[in-house]
Design a protein around this motif. Structure first.
Motif, PDB file in Angstrom:
ATOM      1  N   ARG A 141     -15.435  29.734  21.253  1.00  0.00           N
ATOM      2  CA  ARG A 141     -15.045  28.511  20.552  1.00  0.00           C
ATOM      3  C   ARG A 141     -14.934  27.347  21.515  1.00  0.00           C
ATOM      4  O   ARG A 141     -15.283  26.213  21.188  1.00  0.00           O
ATOM      5  N   HIS A 142     -14.413  27.624  22.704  1.00  0.00           N
ATOM      6  CA  HIS A 142     -14.271  26.570  23.717  1.00  0.00           C
ATOM      7  C   HIS A 142     -15.658  26.041  24.128  1.00  0.00           C
ATOM      8  O   HIS A 142     -15.840  24.832  24.276  1.00  0.00           O
ATOM      9  N   MET A 176     -18.343  26.142  22.259  1.00  0.00           N
ATOM     10  CA  MET A 176     -18.908  25.411  21.126  1.00  0.00           C
ATOM     11  C   MET A 176     -18.309  24.020  21.036  1.00  0.00           C
ATOM     12  O   MET A 176     -19.016  23.050  20.681  1.00  0.00           O
ATOM     13  N   LEU A 177     -17.044  23.855  21.345  1.00  0.00           N
ATOM     14  CA  LEU A 177     -16.392  22.547  21.247  1.00  0.00           C
ATOM     15  C   LEU A 177     -16.744  21.649  22.427  1.00  0.00           C
ATOM     16  O   LEU A 177     -16.612  20.437  22.327  1.00  0.00           O
ATOM     17  N   SER A 178     -17.166  22.214  23.532  1.00  0.00           N
ATOM     18  CA  SER A 178     -17.455  21.413  24.720  1.00  0.00           C
ATOM     19  C   SER A 178     -18.745  20.656  24.620  1.00  0.00           C
ATOM     20  O   SER A 178     -19.649  20.792  23.971  1.00  0.00           O
TER      21      SER A 178
END
Length: 193
Positions: A188-189, A191-193
């Protein structure tokens, strides 16, 4: 060494041991209280040039006052009443037998736990054979290895017959769950970056 089978008998029946300890430590019913069980305690603060002091004496409850407990009286005769008014006297009663029994039970529980810990630390690694399927997980990238390890550990769980093997199985399941949570968080990290 009068009874060679006594240690084996007490090891098999802890209730028998507790009953025996109770019989040894409990005084007869008609016995009066021992001198350690009752006392009168007077706390006298400083008075004029006399420092404060604590007085203890074994007296009955009706005699628990400054005049009967404070000996020798540190003030002259005309100041005794003023000095005794400052003193606080309390009658105290306790059961030393109950205290002894509770301490023995507490120490036996702690001793049993220490012996069990020593067994787990010293003897168990010598008895157990290393299991190549239960190696700790190190990388977040080993998700395929994690799945195969889960299948193997479920098979190992079927043959888990000791408490230690069950605890290790639960520990491995917990490690897998943490590993999966880390992977999800890092994905998730990314994907958000």
């Amino acid at each position: 060494v009068l009874f060679p089978q006594a240690p084996r008998m007490f090891a098999q029946s802890p209730v028998l041991l507790l009953v025996l300890l109770g019989c040894v430590l409990c005084p007869p019913a008609q016995a009066s209280k021992s001198s350690e069980d009752i006392r009168c305690k007077c706390i006298c603060p400083p008075y004029r040039n006399i420092s404060g002091h604590i007085y203890n004496k074994n007296v009955s409850q009706k005699d628990c006052n400054c005049l009967h407990v404070v000996e020798p009286m540190p003030v002259p005769g005309n100041d005794v009443e003023a000095y005794c008014l400052l003193c606080e006297c309390k009658y105290e009663e306790r059961s030393t037998t109950t205290i002894k029994v509770i301490i023995i039970i507490y120490l036996s529980v702690v001793g049993t736990l220490l012996l069990y810990m020593a067994f787990l630390v010293l003897v168990d690694p010598l008895i157990r054979k290393p299991d190549p399927y239960t190696q700790p997980l190190h990388n977040e990238e080993d998700s395929e290895d994690t799945r195969s390890l889960a299948a193997v550990s479920t098979l190992a769980g079927a043959r888990a017959n000791t408490v230690l093997e069950r605890v290790e199985g639960a520990q491995q399941r917990w490690k897998r769950q943490v590993q999966e949570q880390r992977k999800t968080v890092f994905d998730r990290h990314k994907m958000l970056s």
